[in-house]
Design a protein around this motif. Sequence first.
Motif, PDB file in Angstrom:
ATOM      1  N   UNK A  78     -14.346  -4.074   6.810  1.00 37.08           N
ATOM      2  CA  UNK A  78     -13.044  -4.535   6.331  1.00 37.08           C
ATOM      3  C   UNK A  78     -13.195  -5.725   5.391  1.00 37.08           C
ATOM      4  N   UNK A  79     -14.077  -6.663   5.719  1.00 40.35           N
ATOM      5  CA  UNK A  79     -14.312  -7.827   4.851  1.00 40.35           C
ATOM      6  C   UNK A  79     -14.912  -7.395   3.520  1.00 40.35           C
ATOM      7  N   UNK A  80     -15.838  -6.445   3.566  1.00 34.25           N
ATOM      8  CA  UNK A  80     -16.488  -5.970   2.337  1.00 34.25           C
ATOM      9  C   UNK A  80     -15.471  -5.294   1.416  1.00 34.25           C
ATOM     10  N   UNK A  81     -14.599  -4.472   1.959  1.00 31.61           N
ATOM     11  CA  UNK A  81     -13.593  -3.791   1.148  1.00 31.61           C
ATOM     12  C   UNK A  81     -12.605  -4.801   0.566  1.00 31.61           C
ATOM     13  N   UNK A  82     -12.185  -5.778   1.369  1.00 25.17           N
ATOM     14  CA  UNK A  82     -11.254  -6.797   0.887  1.00 25.17           C
ATOM     15  C   UNK A  82     -11.862  -7.617  -0.238  1.00 25.17           C
ATOM     16  N   UNK A  83     -13.098  -8.029  -0.068  1.00 23.30           N
ATOM     17  CA  UNK A  83     -13.759  -8.818  -1.111  1.00 23.30           C
ATOM     18  C   UNK A  83     -13.944  -8.008  -2.394  1.00 23.30           C
ATOM     19  N   UNK A  84     -14.263  -6.736  -2.284  1.00 17.10           N
ATOM     20  CA  UNK A  84     -14.436  -5.924  -3.487  1.00 17.10           C
ATOM     21  C   UNK A  84     -13.113  -5.765  -4.230  1.00 17.10           C
ATOM     22  N   UNK A  85     -12.002  -5.638  -3.496  1.00 13.80           N
ATOM     23  CA  UNK A  85     -10.691  -5.534  -4.150  1.00 13.80           C
ATOM     24  C   UNK A  85     -10.344  -6.851  -4.840  1.00 13.80           C
ATOM     25  N   UNK A  86     -10.634  -7.980  -4.201  1.00 10.29           N
ATOM     26  CA  UNK A  86     -10.363  -9.287  -4.815  1.00 10.29           C
ATOM     27  C   UNK A  86     -11.190  -9.468  -6.085  1.00 10.29           C
ATOM     28  N   UNK A  87     -12.442  -9.088  -6.049  1.00 12.36           N
ATOM     29  CA  UNK A  87     -13.303  -9.207  -7.237  1.00 12.36           C
ATOM     30  C   UNK A  87     -12.805  -8.303  -8.357  1.00 12.36           C
ATOM     31  N   UNK A  88     -12.431  -7.077  -8.017  1.00 11.60           N
ATOM     32  CA  UNK A  88     -11.922  -6.166  -9.047  1.00 11.60           C
ATOM     33  C   UNK A  88     -10.611  -6.657  -9.645  1.00 11.60           C
ATOM     34  N   UNK A  89      -9.728  -7.221  -8.819  1.00 17.72           N
ATOM     35  CA  UNK A  89      -8.485  -7.784  -9.352  1.00 17.72           C
ATOM     36  C   UNK A  89      -8.759  -9.010 -10.218  1.00 17.72           C
ATOM     37  N   UNK A  90      -9.750  -9.806  -9.855  1.00 21.10           N
ATOM     38  CA  UNK A  90     -10.137 -10.941 -10.679  1.00 21.10           C
ATOM     39  C   UNK A  90     -10.660 -10.518 -12.032  1.00 21.10           C
ATOM     40  N   UNK A 146      -9.114 -10.197 -22.039  1.00 22.08           N
ATOM     41  CA  UNK A 146     -10.077  -9.609 -22.984  1.00 22.08           C
ATOM     42  C   UNK A 146     -11.310 -10.476 -23.165  1.00 22.08           C
ATOM     43  N   UNK A 147     -11.227 -11.776 -22.873  1.00 20.93           N
ATOM     44  CA  UNK A 147     -12.395 -12.658 -23.037  1.00 20.93           C
ATOM     45  C   UNK A 147     -13.413 -12.450 -21.935  1.00 20.93           C
ATOM     46  N   UNK A 148     -12.971 -11.999 -20.808  1.00 19.33           N
ATOM     47  CA  UNK A 148     -13.875 -11.826 -19.692  1.00 19.33           C
ATOM     48  C   UNK A 148     -13.895 -13.068 -18.816  1.00 19.33           C
ATOM     49  N   UNK A 149     -14.724 -13.053 -17.810  1.00 18.57           N
ATOM     50  CA  UNK A 149     -14.831 -14.185 -16.897  1.00 18.57           C
ATOM     51  C   UNK A 149     -15.732 -15.247 -17.493  1.00 18.57           C
ATOM     52  N   UNK A 150     -15.315 -16.510 -17.348  1.00 12.34           N
ATOM     53  CA  UNK A 150     -16.182 -17.596 -17.807  1.00 12.34           C
ATOM     54  C   UNK A 150     -17.130 -17.975 -16.671  1.00 12.34           C
ATOM     55  N   UNK A 151     -18.393 -18.027 -16.995  1.00 12.47           N
ATOM     56  CA  UNK A 151     -19.404 -18.316 -15.974  1.00 12.47           C
ATOM     57  C   UNK A 151     -19.810 -19.762 -16.049  1.00 12.47           C
TER      58      UNK A 151
END
Length: 60
Positions: free
Chosen positions: A37-49, A55-60
């Motif tokens: 459940x934690x793995x699925x929740x985290x993957x959804x949060x990352x995908x929504x992020x 269009x610029x993408x994530x700043x690292x």
Amino acid sequence: MAQPLTLTVEDYVSTMSILFSDYRFHLYITLHKRILAIWITMSIIILLGILASGTKGLSV
């Protein structure tokens, strides 16, 4: 070819009762459900992020 293995009902029942009464089995079942459940929740949060980053993408 090897002969098919046979298992009596008594052996099967005793094996299953030993398995289900073991604390490691209960620990695995409990933790596996929560980790999944934690793995699925985290993957959804990352995908929504990634989706909300624009269009610029994530700043690292």
